[in-house]
Enzyme design. Structure first.
Site, PDB file in Angstrom:
ATOM      1  CG  HIS A 145       1.274  -1.593 -15.659  1.00 23.24           C
ATOM      2  ND1 HIS A 145       1.101  -2.895 -15.207  1.00 23.24           N
ATOM      3  CD2 HIS A 145       2.223  -1.645 -16.624  1.00 23.24           C
ATOM      4  CE1 HIS A 145       1.911  -3.684 -15.889  1.00 23.24           C
ATOM      5  NE2 HIS A 145       2.598  -2.956 -16.755  1.00 23.24           N
ATOM      6  NE  ARG A 193     -11.433 -14.349 -12.222  1.00 25.17           N
ATOM      7  CZ  ARG A 193     -10.254 -14.183 -11.637  1.00 25.17           C
ATOM      8  NH1 ARG A 193     -10.031 -13.125 -10.893  1.00 25.17           N
ATOM      9  NH2 ARG A 193      -9.294 -15.075 -11.766  1.00 25.17           N
ATOM     10  CG  MET A 236      -1.261  -8.027  -6.332  1.00 25.77           C
ATOM     11  SD  MET A 236      -0.612  -7.192  -7.790  1.00 25.77           S
ATOM     12  CE  MET A 236       0.344  -8.522  -8.503  1.00 25.77           C
ATOM     13  N   GLY A 292       0.773  -1.240   0.000  1.00 24.82           N
ATOM     14  CA  GLY A 292       0.000   0.000   0.000  1.00 24.82           C
ATOM     15  C   GLY A 292       0.803   1.288   0.000  1.00 24.82           C
ATOM     16  CB  SER A 293       4.199   2.263  -1.061  1.00 26.11           C
ATOM     17  OG  SER A 293       4.282   1.918  -2.420  1.00 26.11           O
ATOM     18  CG  ASN A 294       1.267   3.547  -5.727  1.00 19.55           C
ATOM     19  OD1 ASN A 294       1.610   4.581  -6.289  1.00 19.55           O
ATOM     20  ND2 ASN A 294       1.849   2.377  -5.974  1.00 19.55           N
ATOM     21  CB  THR A 333     -10.741  -1.683 -20.661  1.00 17.21           C
ATOM     22  OG1 THR A 333      -9.397  -2.015 -21.012  1.00 17.21           O
ATOM     23  CG2 THR A 333     -10.973  -0.188 -20.805  1.00 17.21           C
ATOM     24  CD  GLU A 390      -6.653  -6.307 -25.003  1.00 13.35           C
ATOM     25  OE1 GLU A 390      -5.487  -6.435 -25.396  1.00 13.35           O
ATOM     26  OE2 GLU A 390      -7.558  -5.746 -25.671  1.00 13.35           O
TER      27      GLU A 390
HETATM   28  C1  GRF Z   1       3.084  -0.898  -7.794  1.00 14.39           C
HETATM   29  O1  GRF Z   1       4.309  -1.192  -8.389  1.00 14.39           O
HETATM   30  C2  GRF Z   1       2.048  -0.692  -8.839  1.00 14.39           C
HETATM   31  O2  GRF Z   1       2.543  -0.161 -10.016  1.00 14.39           O
HETATM   32  C3  GRF Z   1       1.555  -2.091  -9.104  1.00 14.39           C
HETATM   33  O3  GRF Z   1       1.596  -2.722  -7.846  1.00 14.39           O
HETATM   34  C4  GRF Z   1       2.544  -2.081  -7.008  1.00 14.39           C
HETATM   35  C5  GRF Z   1       1.805  -1.653  -5.783  1.00 14.39           C
HETATM   36  O4  GRF Z   1       2.654  -1.187  -4.771  1.00 14.39           O
HETATM   37  N1  GRF Z   1       0.246  -2.059  -9.709  1.00 14.39           N
HETATM   38  P1  GRF Z   1       2.056  -0.620  -3.433  1.00 14.39           P
HETATM   39  O5  GRF Z   1       1.202  -1.718  -2.804  1.00 14.39           O
HETATM   40  O6  GRF Z   1       1.248   0.599  -3.754  1.00 14.39           O
HETATM   41  O7  GRF Z   1       3.239  -0.309  -2.577  1.00 14.39           O
END
Ligand code: GRF
Length: 192
Positions: A109, A65, A90, A15-17, A141, A143
């Site tokens: 991404h 799913r 994920m 969760g760093s983002n 989307t 894809e």
């Molecule tokens: C990041 O590299 C992002 O680009 C990818 O998954 C990773 C998530 O990292 N989709 P975090 O959990 O936000 O640290």
């Protein structure tokens, strides 16, 4: 009520983002909830520290799913978000889920899409001898990693780079890029 962009963030891990979005403390962004599909996602801690509601919905508890995605979208919709933010979530999402959030579901991404969709991007960038690498925020989307691009950030690959050093440098870019994109979406909402 104050006009803000209401956001629900989905995570699976560190969760760093999410932390970068919270640390930006943008007055136009309101993170209404953080949902993880894993109980052990350390990123949930960042939400708890910020007093943001968290929920865990473990996909293993569902028959398939579709069942998981239905429960997930019900939970998300209870927070009435303008935008659903995937931040290291994920899971492949079903077409019905993606369609339900068409134009409101975004992902980050670690590559300059449309190059290097999928996993292990840093390793593959080095193997391909690319001069540039980076991160992309895009709409989701059906894809994988193929929706319209909202923004990208780029860096130059250095001779001494390894997959780990590239991962760290790209992640730093991500932490600037995601809050910036959300800011822009908030401004778009206000200008509507
Ligand atoms: C990041 O590299 C992002 O680009 C990818 O998954 C990773 C998530 O990292 N989709 P975090 O959990 O936000 O640290």
């Amino acid at each position: 009520m104050k006009a803000v962009l209401n956001v629900v963030v989905l995570i699976s891990g560190r969760g760093s983002n999410l932390k970068a979005i919270l640390d930006a403390r943008d007055p136009l962004i309101a993170v209404r909830a953080v949902i993880s599909n894993r109980a052990d996602a350390t990123g949930l801690f960042h939400a708890q520290v910020a007093n943001i509601p968290t929920a865990v919905l473990e996909h293993a508890q569902f028959a398939n799913r579709e069942a998981f995605d239905n429960a997930l979208s019900e939970l998300i919709d209870s927070f009435a978000p303008d935008v659903v933010v995937l931040a290291g979530f994920m899971r492949i999402l079903s077409p019905a889920f993606v369609q339900h959030y068409a134009g409101r579901l975004i992902n980050i991404h670690p590559s300059l899409l449309p190059e290097f969709k999928g996993l292990n991007t840093h390793q593959r960038v080095l193997e391909a001898g690319c001069r540039y690498h980076g991160a992309t925020v895009h709409y989701v989307t059906e894809e994988l990693d193929s929706g319209a691009i909202l923004a990208q950030a780029q860096l130059e690959v250095l001779a001494e780079d390894t997959p780990d050093s590239l991962a760290a440098r790209v992640l730093t870019l991500e932490h600037q890029l995601y809050p910036m994109v959300l800011r822009r979406l908030a401004e778009d909402k206000l200008n509507q």
